[in-house]
Structures are given as C-alpha cells and as structure tokens.
Design a protein around this motif. Structure first.
Motif, PDB file in Angstrom:
ATOM      1  N   ILE A 181      34.530  34.213  37.410  1.00 44.12           N
ATOM      2  CA  ILE A 181      33.903  33.339  38.575  1.00 44.12           C
ATOM      3  C   ILE A 181      33.476  31.986  38.089  1.00 44.12           C
ATOM      4  CG2 ILE A 181      32.182  33.456  40.114  1.00 44.12           C
ATOM      5  CD1 ILE A 181      32.196  36.290  40.313  1.00 44.12           C
ATOM      6  N   PRO A 182      32.747  32.134  36.901  1.00 42.28           N
ATOM      7  CA  PRO A 182      32.506  30.683  36.353  1.00 42.28           C
ATOM      8  C   PRO A 182      33.816  30.093  35.731  1.00 42.28           C
ATOM      9  CG  PRO A 182      31.317  32.235  35.123  1.00 42.28           C
ATOM     10  CD  PRO A 182      32.083  33.015  36.211  1.00 42.28           C
ATOM     11  N   HIS A 183      34.404  30.826  35.169  1.00 47.22           N
ATOM     12  CA  HIS A 183      35.666  29.942  34.493  1.00 47.22           C
ATOM     13  C   HIS A 183      36.705  29.484  35.236  1.00 47.22           C
ATOM     14  CE1 HIS A 183      34.621  32.918  30.740  1.00 47.22           C
ATOM     15  NE2 HIS A 183      33.807  31.719  30.684  1.00 47.22           N
ATOM     16  N   GLY A 238      33.429  35.735  47.758  1.00 46.25           N
ATOM     17  CA  GLY A 238      33.534  34.317  47.167  1.00 46.25           C
ATOM     18  C   GLY A 238      33.052  33.496  47.770  1.00 46.25           C
ATOM     19  N   VAL A 239      33.008  33.377  49.276  1.00 40.82           N
ATOM     20  CA  VAL A 239      32.350  32.504  50.201  1.00 40.82           C
ATOM     21  C   VAL A 239      30.908  32.722  49.987  1.00 40.82           C
ATOM     22  CG1 VAL A 239      31.876  31.990  52.644  1.00 40.82           C
ATOM     23  CG2 VAL A 239      34.160  32.252  52.048  1.00 40.82           C
ATOM     24  N   VAL A 263      38.485  37.382  44.097  1.00 33.89           N
ATOM     25  CA  VAL A 263      37.282  36.853  43.997  1.00 33.89           C
ATOM     26  C   VAL A 263      37.286  35.148  43.561  1.00 33.89           C
ATOM     27  CG1 VAL A 263      34.842  36.838  43.519  1.00 33.89           C
ATOM     28  CG2 VAL A 263      35.773  38.807  44.279  1.00 33.89           C
ATOM     29  N   PRO A 264      37.923  35.239  42.259  1.00 33.45           N
ATOM     30  CA  PRO A 264      37.740  34.038  41.480  1.00 33.45           C
ATOM     31  C   PRO A 264      38.095  32.794  42.227  1.00 33.45           C
ATOM     32  CG  PRO A 264      38.431  35.756  40.066  1.00 33.45           C
ATOM     33  CD  PRO A 264      38.498  36.172  41.445  1.00 33.45           C
ATOM     34  N   TRP A 283      28.191  43.290  34.502  1.00 32.81           N
ATOM     35  CA  TRP A 283      29.486  42.866  35.248  1.00 32.81           C
ATOM     36  C   TRP A 283      29.209  42.785  36.667  1.00 32.81           C
ATOM     37  CZ3 TRP A 283      28.594  46.402  31.180  1.00 32.81           C
ATOM     38  CH2 TRP A 283      29.754  46.059  30.122  1.00 32.81           C
ATOM     39  N   PHE A 284      29.723  41.553  37.031  1.00 31.33           N
ATOM     40  CA  PHE A 284      29.929  41.431  38.575  1.00 31.33           C
ATOM     41  C   PHE A 284      31.242  41.314  39.120  1.00 31.33           C
ATOM     42  CE2 PHE A 284      29.755  38.453  42.474  1.00 31.33           C
ATOM     43  CZ  PHE A 284      28.921  39.074  43.059  1.00 31.33           C
TER      44      PHE A 284
END
Ligand code: FES
Ligand code: FES
Lengths: 155, 764
Positions: B538-540, B678-679, B735-736, B531-532
């Motif tokens: 994130i990818p989705h 996120g950056v 984040v996402p 888990w991050f």
C-alpha cells in the motif's frame, strides 16, 4: 416478562426496557441472522423491519417494539419482495464475506417494497446506511435492478 | 440430510457437533484408507510446500460420498469473503466429475498436521492448493471408475465418470456416485501413474464464467454461521475493558457498579502481555454476563485504573515529523546498483517527493469474537480465524492442555483482511472459559474495541528522488521507505522492515534504471502493527505510482508511455537479482517478475478505459500498475472533482493477470472489493494517535466507503498471460494500485497533487 411479535409469532422474554432489539433477538430469542457491526446505528448490519420500515435494531430499545410487528432476515423470504431480493443477491453473486448482507437484503427489500423501480440516486439514498467492508456495492446496485425487473415481470 | 449435516458441523442451536464421520459412516461413506501421496519432488522449499504443514492431496481427508449421492468436500482454508470454500471445492468437484448441485462444503477444524497448511493469508489459497485439490479429485474419479468397472465386469478403459455417474456407454449402463460409494470405499488407492488429470477442455467448472457459491443462499437467509452465531444453553457473554494505550495495564479496578448491572455475573482480570505482544491478549478486565448487552452495560459502569505506558507520548503529527526527519538521511540499504549520487549530481532534471500514509484499521464488518468451552479436560473453540492452527496452539497453551485435547472450529469470517490472523481475541475467550468450566463463553468485541485495539496497518513516510536525462529517461532512482515494522510485535527492538515488507514494491521494483538505491531508515513502533490486506504494497505502491506520474509530468510525457519506458524491455527478472530472497515464498525460477505481463495489464486497462481521450473540465483519468502477490494489476480511475471539492468516481477499470483464472467470478469480485478498499484508504482511512491512544472509535470518525462513494462502475478485465505460468494471488493485489490511480486522476482533473493520505478535506 414482556411480549414481542417477531416474524408473525409472539415471543415472551425477560429483558430490560433499554436492551436493544438486536441483543434481545440474538442472545435471548436465539435468532442470529441479524448482525452486530457498530452498535451506533452507523453500519446497517443490524437492520430489521418494524411495521415494514427498516430500523437499526442496535439502537432501537425493545420497549419501542411494543405492539409492533418485527421482521428479521429469517422470515424475509415469506415476503414476495424479500424473496426476489434474496434470489437476485444469489444470482448476481453479491455476497463476499456475507456479514453485512442480511442487513443489505433488509434495506433493499424495504426500498423495493415502496419503490419497485428505484433510480440509482434512490438506491444510493436507501442503501447508504449499510456498510459493506468487502465492497460489494456495484453488485448490490445490480442486484437491486435485477430484483426490480423480476418484480415488474412478475406483476 | 444436508441441513442436519451442516448443523452438525457448526450449529446455530446447541454446540455438540461431533460425530460427523460416525454418522456418515453408517450411511456408507467413501473413506479411502490407503496413505495416498502424490510425488511433490520439485518444489520442496517453496510455495505450499514451504509453508508449515505443507499441502495434502489425500482424498480421504477431503472427500466423502454418502449413499444418497451427496459429495462432501472439506475446505481447509478460512472463508472470509474471497470465495475459497466455493473455489477450492469446485476444483475437486470438477476433477472428480461431481455435479456441483450435489456437493456440500465442510469446513475443516484447525489441524495442520492432518490437513496441511491452513493459514489463510498472503493470497495463497488457490495458488498453493489448486494442484493438490485437482489431484485429490482425480484420484476419487479414478476410484469411482474402477469400482464401476469391477462391479460390471468390464474393462476400466470402457467406463468413464461423467456428471455424478459412471457410465459404460456400450452396455448402456450407469451408476450414480451414491450407488458406488460403498464399493469404492473398499478399493485400494490406485498408484500415481494411473491418475489422469483432466485436460483443460474437459473442465466443467474450472475457469468458467458462472456464479457458483457454496454459501450464498445461507448468507442471504441469515443461516450462515459466523463467529457470534453459536449458541448453547447457559452460555456466558463477555466484553473486555482493555488498556487504552498499548503497553499499559490495569493497576486496580472497582467491580461494584458493574456487578450491580442486571445480568452481570462476574468481573475478572485477564492477564496481558507486555511487548512483544505477538498474538497474545492485551489484558484488561472482563465483564461476564448473561447476554451481550448486560456485559456492555457492565463495562460502562466499571472503573479501571491504568498504568503509564512507554507509548503514552505516541502522537501522530509528532511521529510524522520524526519520520520525515529520518527520511532525509540515508538508512539501511535494501538494494543498490550504479552510482546514484553521480546520476543525481549530473542530472539535467531532478525531482523529489515525500508521501505520507497513516495507520489504517481493518474494520472487518464482523468485529473480533470467539467462543470457547472447557469441559472434561477438553477445550473447544469456535472462532472466525484466518489461522486455525495458530489459534489452536494458543488456545491449548492458555488452557494448559495438549493439542489433542483442543479443537478449533472455524466459522465463516465476517471479513478478515489480516486482522483475524491474530489469536488475541481467541485467547481472551479461552481465559473466560477457564473461569466457567462446562459453559460456553463468548468474548465479543465492539466496534470501538476493534478500532482501538487493532493490529494496525503501518504508518509511513516514503521519500523518493529521481534524475531525468534530457530525453526524459529516468537515470537515477532513490526510494527511502520509513515505517514501523510488523516484526516489532515479535521483537520490540526491530526498527527496520523485514524482507517480506521491503519486497512488497519497495526493493523489488522491476524498473530499468541504471542507478538505483533503495533504503529503509529505521523507526520504533508504538502500537501493534499487523498485516493489512496487501500490507506494505500500500505505501510502497502509492509512493512509486504517484512518483512515476509526477516524473512523467516533469519529463513532459504521457504517463503510460513513460511508465512502459521505465519498465524497459519485456523480460523475466529473477527476484534474487533485485536482492529479493523472499519472493512471496515462491520459487524464483518459476515465479520471476515478468515485465511483459505487467505491460500487458497496463495496456489492457489503458485501452479499456480509453486512456488518452479528452476529458471534460474537472474530470480526469489516473493510472497505476503494481506487481504484488505474484500477480499483475493495473487500474485506471475516471474521476470528477466538483467545484465544491466533492469527489465522484465515475468508473474504475482494472486489469489483472493472476495466471490461469480458476473461478473468474470470484476474481472479479475480489478486484471489485479491492477497489472499494483502496478508495476507502485513499479518501478517508486514518487511525491517528493522541497521548498514545487511537482517536477514532466507530464508523462516524473512521469512515469507510458507502454506496454513494463507490465508483459508479467497476470494470474488471482478466488478462490471459499468454504463456505457461504459475498461479498468482487474487485477494490482495487489487488494492495497491487504487489509491495512486485515484490521486493521479485527481491530479489530471484538477492539477493538484495529493501526497498525503487520506485525501480527506484536501479537495475543498
Ligand atoms: S450494528 Fe446497528 S447500525 Fe451497525
Ligand atoms: S460482504 Fe463482507 S461486509 Fe459485505
């Protein structure tokens, strides 16, 4: 046995020449405020002052500290700039996890000690060696400006 | 008092710190003895009650008042920068009318039977513990009032607790909390109906714009205690040489050169666990020394032979190509409705895109570290752990001791982000402690260890296809997500994403599309996946939010308007209707996906960022909005791409609706931190493999944002949901949207689409 001057006091310790100041001070002398983040001079978590200049203690061998004055986070409140920086940090609510913050405070104190009103570009330059993985950068910038204003107000 | 108490809890000098309650008892502590329980009839299976250990609201567990008036509030959740020690304690303080200045936070040891669930992940702490902590504080307040009224012989209705005292206004009487501590400890606990929670207009701390911190001063003065800050006489320090490739093990080692390093005491093998790795150590050879430096030098001198591993061939470019191949064919169906084939076949316009996101490492500033002491058949551990009870269970098992003889003390975490949920590093410390009975043993990870032996964020290929009507409406939506699953650390043959991964922005997209299919073709994992912070969102989120921007362009429409149209009417969607039976563990009745709330954060961020304004050449605004952890977040990034390819982020504007805002300052700080994270994962974050091993080793080749790369300004807007809603998460949902908003902004500035992260050199 060797002697180092740390936070205004002499300390005697047994450590090989190549032991970085970070480990000598943390493991042998027991001052744990200075943190380990990378061991390669890349993150700034281990920032201390040597004769007032910020250094990365993880890559500074203890032999290089001979005859120098080392200051760590534990004593930075005795410095009038350091104290203002700490106060600004708390007021602005900079820390998240806080692990990087001792290093940040040491770097910011060094910056403000020779430049009491740094421009943003000067802040970038002076602070770019200090990583904050929690991402407190906008507050670090704000707190440096806050401390700067306080220092000028107090002068 | 304050200082010695904190030193007792987790001391910097000497690690004997038992006896808090004894010591406090002598000075008269409010220790309620009755077995308090608040009725929790409604939410048996969901939320906090759905977690192992559930929640507790017993004030005797969480509150102690000393005669000097200091109120000690116990925090059971781990502090890793989200500010939970402050936020939960201020909830208690507010309800009990305690003065924050006179409150101290005590960190609970790992004990879920006693304290309820402590697993600090999933952005759950506030949403699961707000109500129990309010109840806990309210009971304490009621008892303080009762103690005063009895002492004065006046009616209970005529007294009230206010700011650390109880007052009887008519009689001009006042008693401080400290004065009442002894009397209150003798009182029976009032029944549930006698307890009144405050009305929101009575709050002193909850929801107020102010900066309070339980730990701020300790942090900036170097006094705060992290995982590596415990010391005791005779302590030993270890570093471990671990298998370079996951699945390999030491076949032989030569300890001589290591033993010759001054200060090295012992070289010992730590047995590893082959897949499934779970949270067990990787195994390897530990070098134990008198100090960390000697241990590190000893490890450099050590020679180890490693066995072959089934993962020796893991190579990131190859793996990417494999995933791309897999993404071209249908896979396990996660959710479907309508007739997608028909929609695609008949469409006026079709569009497809494939996105790639690499592994990333958590890289908390504090690398994993733990200290253990085995003495007289009792094991004590000090560790920065997100999962204290799991750590305790593991430690006890390793030491062959029952749980009662194992104590896990939770230090501050120098960042966690999901990494420190795993007990692998704690297990290692226990192994070394077993070899040094009576001595504290620390295992310190270096940054190289951290990056090479993480439970990495997954790597993925996201393939999307859509059909557009002649009026530019989305008529069909296909999203295939291909990524090794976290479940592979528990069962190596798991090749598909679990419900908790798919329903992070893949299956549960709240789009009004008549024909939709969500698929997940399987792949094998070749490293430990974990888990991050914000996990599969994130990818989705990157893929869907980039794709929506691409579709808007295809349709010749404004991104924001197009996205709002894709969301459709404001409505509350039952997650089960999207085939999401997980719903972040929350009750689908009280936690629907609310497109109206998503719309509102979108509109807020857009308005505040000046969406639609003219931008200079080379500059652009990018938009993204994503629902995760039952909160709604939108972001607009204002970027400039210089002729040299240099990227400057002028401003990030974020809007979050997380329900009621308990500690607004810490919500903002979490959004700011999420933005930077996120950056980082968008611009430079990548762990890539060659011959089974990660190529990156430290911050020179695994770069994270530094102050010059951070947005010049981050403006966070807290959006009022405008209706009664349950609390949402805060630590992760920021984040996402950042990476897609950034890449959409780059597109707006340059016309270039980024479909592969990190951005790296793609702009030069
Ligand atoms: S630990 Fe010294 S710079 Fe990172
Ligand atoms: S506050 Fe956590 S690393 Fe800076």
């Amino acid at each position: 046995m060797r002697t180092i001057r740390l936070n205004g006091e002499e300390h005697r310790l047994d450590a090989p020449d190549d032991m970085p100041l970070l480990w000598a001070i943390r493991d042998i002398l027991g001052f744990t405020g200075t943190k380990f983040g990378c061991g390669m001079g890349l993150c700034g978590a281990c920032t201390m002052h040597m004769d007032g200049q910020p250094i990365r203690s993880c890559v500074t061998p203890i032999s290089a500290a001979e005859g120098r004055e080392i200051t760590t986070i534990e004593a930075i409140s005795k410095d009038s700039v350091g104290e203002k920086v700490q106060q600004a940090w708390v007021k602005v609510g900079v820390p998240q996890c806080g692990y990087c913050q001792c290093g940040q405070v040491m770097s910011a104190t060094a910056l403000l000690s020779h430049n009491s009103s740094p421009k943003d570009s000067e802040i970038d330059e002076a602070m770019s060696g200090n990583i904050c993985r929690c991402g407190t950068y906008s507050r670090i910038r704000k707190a440096i400006h806050t401390a700067s204003a306080e220092l000028k107000g107090g002068a | 008092m304050e200082k010695s108490f904190e030193n007792l809890t987790i001391t910097n000098h000497g690690i004997d710190r038992r006896g808090f309650l004894k010591g406090m008892g002598a000075t008269g502590v409010l220790l309620l003895t009755a077995n308090w329980s608040w009725s929790q009839e409604q939410q048996k299976k969901y939320g906090g009650e759905g977690m192992p250990g559930g929640t507790k609201n017993d004030p005797k567990l969480f509150i102690a008042i000393s005669q000097d008036g200091t109120v000690y509030i116990t925090c059971t959740r781990s502090e890793m920068g989200q500010g939970i020690r402050t936020s939960l304690a201020l909830v208690v303080a507010d309800e009990m009318e305690a003065d924050w200045e006179k409150c101290r936070v005590v960190q609970a040891e790992g004990d879920e039977e006693k304290y309820g669930n402590q697993n600090t992940d999933g952005s759950r702490s506030m949403r699961h513990w707000y109500e129990p902590m309010r109840q806990c504080g309210a009971v304490a307040r009621a008892m303080l009032e009762q103690a005063a009224s009895l002492g004065w012989g006046v009616d209970l209705e005529d007294v009230r607790a206010t700011k650390h005292s109880v007052v009887f206004p008519r009689g001009r009487r006042r008693a401080g909390f400290g004065e009442l501590a002894e009397a209150v400890a003798r009182l029976p606990v009032p029944t549930g109906s006698a307890i009144r929670l405050k009305r929101s207009n009575e709050f002193r701390y909850i929801g107020k714009e102010q900066t309070l911190s339980a730990d701020g001063e300790d942090i900036v003065s170097g006094k705060a205690t992290y995982g590596a800050d415990l010391r005791s006489v005779g302590m030993v320090y270890a570093v471990v040489s671990r298998p370079p490739v996951f699945g390999s093990k030491a076949t032989s080692y030569d300890a001589d050169a290591a033993m010759n390093v001054k200060g090295v005491i012992k070289v010992m093998e730590i047995e590893g666990t082959m897949a499934p790795s779970e949270f067990k150590p990787l195994g390897g050879i530990a070098v134990v020394a008198e100090n960390t430096w000697a241990a590190m030098k000893g490890r450099e001198a050590l020679k180890v032979e490693w066995s072959d591993s089934p993962n020796d061939q893991y190579e990131s470019q190859d793996y990417r190509r494999q995933m791309e191949e897999v993404s071209k064919k249908p896979g396990k169906e996660i959710r479907a409705h309508g007739d997608l084939e028909d929609a695609l076949a008949k469409a006026k316009k079709k569009h497809a895109a494939t996105y790639y996101l690499p592994h990333v490492a958590h890289a908390p500033m504090e690398p994993p570290v733990a200290t253990a002491l085995l003495k007289d058949d009792f094991l004590e551990v000090w560790a920065p752990t997100q999962a204290p009870q799991a750590a305790r269970t593991h430690a006890a098992e390793r030491a062959g001791l029952p749980l009662e003889k194992t104590r896990v003390n939770v230090t501050l975490l120098g960042g966690g982000f999901g990494r420190k949920s795993k007990a692998d590093f704690i297990n290692e410390a226990v192994e070394v402690a077993k070899a040094f009975p009576g001595k504290a043993a620390r295992v310190q990870w270096t940054r190289e260890d951290d990056l090479r032996h993480d439970y990495l964020h997954t790597v993925s290929i996201e393939h999307l296809e859509a059909s557009l009507s002649s009026r530019g409406k989305v008529t069909g939506w296909l999203h295939r997500s291909v990524a090794p699953t976290i479940m592979s650390i528990f069962a190596p043959d798991q090749r598909n994403q679990a419900a908790f991964e798919s329903n992070m922005g893949h299956g549960n997209v709240p789009f009004a599309v008549p024909n939709l299919r969500i698929e997940n073709p399987g792949v094998d994992a070749h490293t430990r996946i974990g888990w991050f912070r914000s996990v599969s969102n994130i990818p989705h989120g990157f893929a869907t939010q980039s794709f929506v921007s691409e579709l808007a362009e295809e349709a010749g429409k404004d991104h924001l308007k197009f996205y709002l149209d894709l969301l459709g009417e404001d409505r509350e969607i039952d997650p089960r209707s999207m085939n999401d039976g997980w719903n972040h563990g929350e009750n689908p009745e009280t936690y629907p996906v609310d497109t109206g709330r998503l719309r509102k954060v979108m509109e807020t961020a857009a308005k505040e960022a000046g969406w639609g304004k003219r931008m200079r050449k080379g500059r652009g605004l990018g938009f993204a909005a994503h629902y995760s952890f039952v909160s709604y977040v939108a972001a607009v990034l204002d970027v400039e791409v210089k002729k040299t390819g240099e990227l400057v982020i002028h401003k990030a504007t974020m809007a979050i609706d997380c329900g009621a805002q308990i500690n607004p300052d810490r919500i903002r700080s979490q959004m700011e931190g999420s933005c930077i994270m996120g950056v980082g994962l968008a611009t430079t974050g990548e762990i890539s493999f060659d011959k089974g091993a990660p190529k990156q080793s430290n911050f020179h080749d695994y770069q994270v944002p530094r102050i010059p790369q951070a947005p010049k300004e981050i403006a966070v807007h807290l959006v009022d949901p405008g209706k009664e809603v349950e609390l949402g998460g805060v630590g992760e949902p920021g984040v996402p949207p950042i990476a897609p908003a950034l890449c959409n902004a780059i597109h707006a500035a340059t016309g270039k689409r980024i479909r592969s992260l990190p951005i790296g050199e793609q702009l030069t």
